[in-house]
Design a protein around this motif. Sequence first.
Motif, PDB file in Angstrom:
ATOM      1  N   ASP A 175       0.815  -1.220   0.000  1.00 24.75           N
ATOM      2  CA  ASP A 175       0.000   0.000   0.000  1.00 24.75           C
ATOM      3  C   ASP A 175       0.851   1.273   0.000  1.00 24.75           C
ATOM      4  O   ASP A 175       0.308   2.380   0.037  1.00 24.75           O
ATOM      5  N   GLY A 176       2.168   1.127  -0.003  1.00 20.85           N
ATOM      6  CA  GLY A 176       3.036   2.292  -0.073  1.00 20.85           C
ATOM      7  C   GLY A 176       3.133   3.095   1.208  1.00 20.85           C
ATOM      8  O   GLY A 176       3.739   4.167   1.216  1.00 20.85           O
ATOM      9  N   LEU A 177       2.579   2.585   2.304  1.00 17.80           N
ATOM     10  CA  LEU A 177       2.592   3.308   3.574  1.00 17.80           C
ATOM     11  C   LEU A 177       3.589   2.673   4.544  1.00 17.80           C
ATOM     12  O   LEU A 177       3.823   1.459   4.477  1.00 17.80           O
ATOM     13  N   PRO A 178       4.159   3.468   5.451  1.00 20.29           N
ATOM     14  CA  PRO A 178       5.015   2.866   6.480  1.00 20.29           C
ATOM     15  C   PRO A 178       4.268   1.813   7.287  1.00 20.29           C
ATOM     16  O   PRO A 178       4.764   0.709   7.502  1.00 20.29           O
ATOM     17  N   ARG A 179       3.049   2.168   7.710  1.00 26.02           N
ATOM     18  CA  ARG A 179       2.162   1.228   8.379  1.00 26.02           C
ATOM     19  C   ARG A 179       0.771   1.409   7.786  1.00 26.02           C
ATOM     20  O   ARG A 179       0.329   2.536   7.551  1.00 26.02           O
ATOM     21  N   THR A 184      16.263   0.325  13.152  1.00 21.47           N
ATOM     22  CA  THR A 184      16.029   1.580  13.867  1.00 21.47           C
ATOM     23  C   THR A 184      14.600   2.071  13.676  1.00 21.47           C
ATOM     24  O   THR A 184      13.886   1.653  12.761  1.00 21.47           O
ATOM     25  N   ALA A 185      14.202   2.998  14.535  1.00 25.29           N
ATOM     26  CA  ALA A 185      12.838   3.529  14.495  1.00 25.29           C
ATOM     27  C   ALA A 185      12.615   4.451  13.313  1.00 25.29           C
ATOM     28  O   ALA A 185      11.480   4.688  12.909  1.00 25.29           O
ATOM     29  N   SER A 186      13.708   4.976  12.745  1.00 26.03           N
ATOM     30  CA  SER A 186      13.615   5.835  11.568  1.00 26.03           C
ATOM     31  C   SER A 186      14.886   5.646  10.748  1.00 26.03           C
ATOM     32  O   SER A 186      15.801   4.915  11.154  1.00 26.03           O
ATOM     33  N   HIS A 233      21.249   9.986  14.210  1.00 26.17           N
ATOM     34  CA  HIS A 233      20.693   9.962  15.563  1.00 26.17           C
ATOM     35  C   HIS A 233      19.835   8.710  15.717  1.00 26.17           C
ATOM     36  O   HIS A 233      18.606   8.786  15.882  1.00 26.17           O
ATOM     37  N   PRO A 234      20.447   7.529  15.647  1.00 28.28           N
ATOM     38  CA  PRO A 234      19.669   6.285  15.638  1.00 28.28           C
ATOM     39  C   PRO A 234      18.972   6.008  16.970  1.00 28.28           C
ATOM     40  O   PRO A 234      19.520   6.233  18.045  1.00 28.28           O
ATOM     41  N   GLY A 263       8.373  -0.037   8.365  1.00 26.86           N
ATOM     42  CA  GLY A 263       8.298   0.930   7.281  1.00 26.86           C
ATOM     43  C   GLY A 263       9.167   2.148   7.495  1.00 26.86           C
ATOM     44  O   GLY A 263       8.880   3.222   6.961  1.00 26.86           O
ATOM     45  N   SER A 264      10.249   1.987   8.247  1.00 29.21           N
ATOM     46  CA  SER A 264      11.036   3.152   8.664  1.00 29.21           C
ATOM     47  C   SER A 264      12.044   3.623   7.618  1.00 29.21           C
ATOM     48  O   SER A 264      12.551   4.738   7.722  1.00 29.21           O
TER      49      SER A 264
END
Length: 593
Positions: free
Chosen positions: A328-332, A491-493, A498-499, A538-539
């Motif tokens: 769907d092209g979304l991170p979540r 990682t979250a992003s 700045h991991p 999806g980060s």
Amino acid sequence: MWKALALCMALLLLAAASEQETIGVQNCTDRFRADARAFAASVTEMRIAIEKTDSADAQSIEQAKEKLKATRLAYKRIAFFLDYFFFTSSRIYNRPPKNEIEEPHLEYGAPTGLQYIEALLFDNPGLHKAEMIQQCRFLETSAEDLPALLYNFKATDAQVLESVRLELIRVMTLSITGFDAPLLKSGLDEALVSLQALHEVLNPYLMHSDEGSVRKLLTSCEIYLTGKTDFDQFDRLFFLTNYALPLQESLGLMISMGLEINEKGILNYNARNIFSRDAFAEPAFAGGASSNAALAELGEKLFFETRLSSNGSRSCASCHNPALHFTDGLPRSMGIHPGQEVRRNAPSLLYSTFQHAQFWDGRAKTLEEQIRTVIHDSLEMNGRPAETIIKLAKERPYRRLIRKVSRKRRTLNDTIIYKAIAAYVRTLQPFNSDFDRYIAGDKAALTDHQVNGFNLFMGKAQCGTCHFAPLFNGLIPPTYTLTEFEILGTTASDDFLHPKADPDQGRFETRPTPYYRGAFKTPTVRNAAVTAPYMHNGSFGSLEKVMEFYDKGGGAGLGLDIPDQTLPGEPLNLSDEEKSDIIAFLHSLTDRL
């Protein structure tokens, strides 16, 4: 020509088999007995070299590495036999250098053997010297007893030949990728030794023919590998397409004429080679079944049916859009409630039938179970399928499709929904990418950059040691009976300056053992170029960010505390051009839908 030669050879083999109990079993066991003794001797030499190591003496360290390499090569002469006939015993010699949880019984396995010694030797030999010596002594004791495994041993020619064909797959998917020895980078030498051992085992089967394609191709493979010492620069795609895959095809033709294993497994031995679209037997996967066109037709309609959700707003296609290669092209993904996201990224459904576990954390064993879970999930569809299917069955289009599947309307229930949608999802295996066309013989299908990208993917970059060919997912060769889970320290992003650690515990939530904390299923990278964003959360917004993450060594390489990370934390030191070529190769895995 090959088929004619294989047929003649097979007829001769069958004639020989009718006159004696076996053709090559005795030769195989004799070779194992001799090679096992040589392996035991090499372990002793390795132990002596490790005992002599001195952190202040670089030459002593290099000598120990050379002895480790020699021991690995000696092991490769018996590995195919051990792995096939004595798998449990083989595990102590060459298991991965990390704590493992053995599926499906969740038994704990501590690191041991040659891969573990390699990791210790390359990390800090002075610090780990005592542990390495202990490992060597353990291997010495075990190796001395290897010939005893042959007491009352019995096998058939079909079994010996199956062990050979599995080892050839191991060479093509693991050895040349450096899976067993990523630091020594001895994979090419090990591939050569493995093929030489197979050649000797096959000799009794080949001697009945004056000239055979198997013998010629084996010799050609060995000649091509001889002297290839630069692991990072090795042309794996040329080796596969010109030597190894033709050998696999020719060997398969020879074996299929009366000496094949008849048991049903994951591998389809009637396929041309491991990269053929029919290389895997779909019914062998959990919940798999022979193709049922009527059930899949019903499933396709249900896949787009929004009435399966409680408010009529969501269908399977909402998160797995065919126009987006079933993502769907979304991170979540968005859930049933407006503005509310579900926990994880929606991966592509393409090739999802070729897994032994579903969902990122592997909590579902079948597609049917996964589909049932999603439809009932209060965040995703919150549906009441048992009621919905009764209503749908009253409508003419559905009534027609359901009658084609089952005429027993009185027993109609929600199970038909799960089975039908799963049957449709199992059809989503196109295998029509540029890479597939190249492997099939179209040498104009890939650019030079994509060819180099494949070689890097399968070599220096170590991508192929987790995303295993030919599906490029976590199905582990050569038997493909397990789905691999890895701890990457995602990682979250994708802000790697700045991991921050992602809090998702992954498989640990359903299998609460420490070595599953943060573990996720290894998905296929087929169609990865068109299914951003990436990872379970999806980060990562681009393949460039994915490459940067792996190049830096995952979360541990970025400085996060990931004590059980299974991805090596050392940087790969890939150049920008090499990363670009790997991404170009990933583009070649895009299917035309």
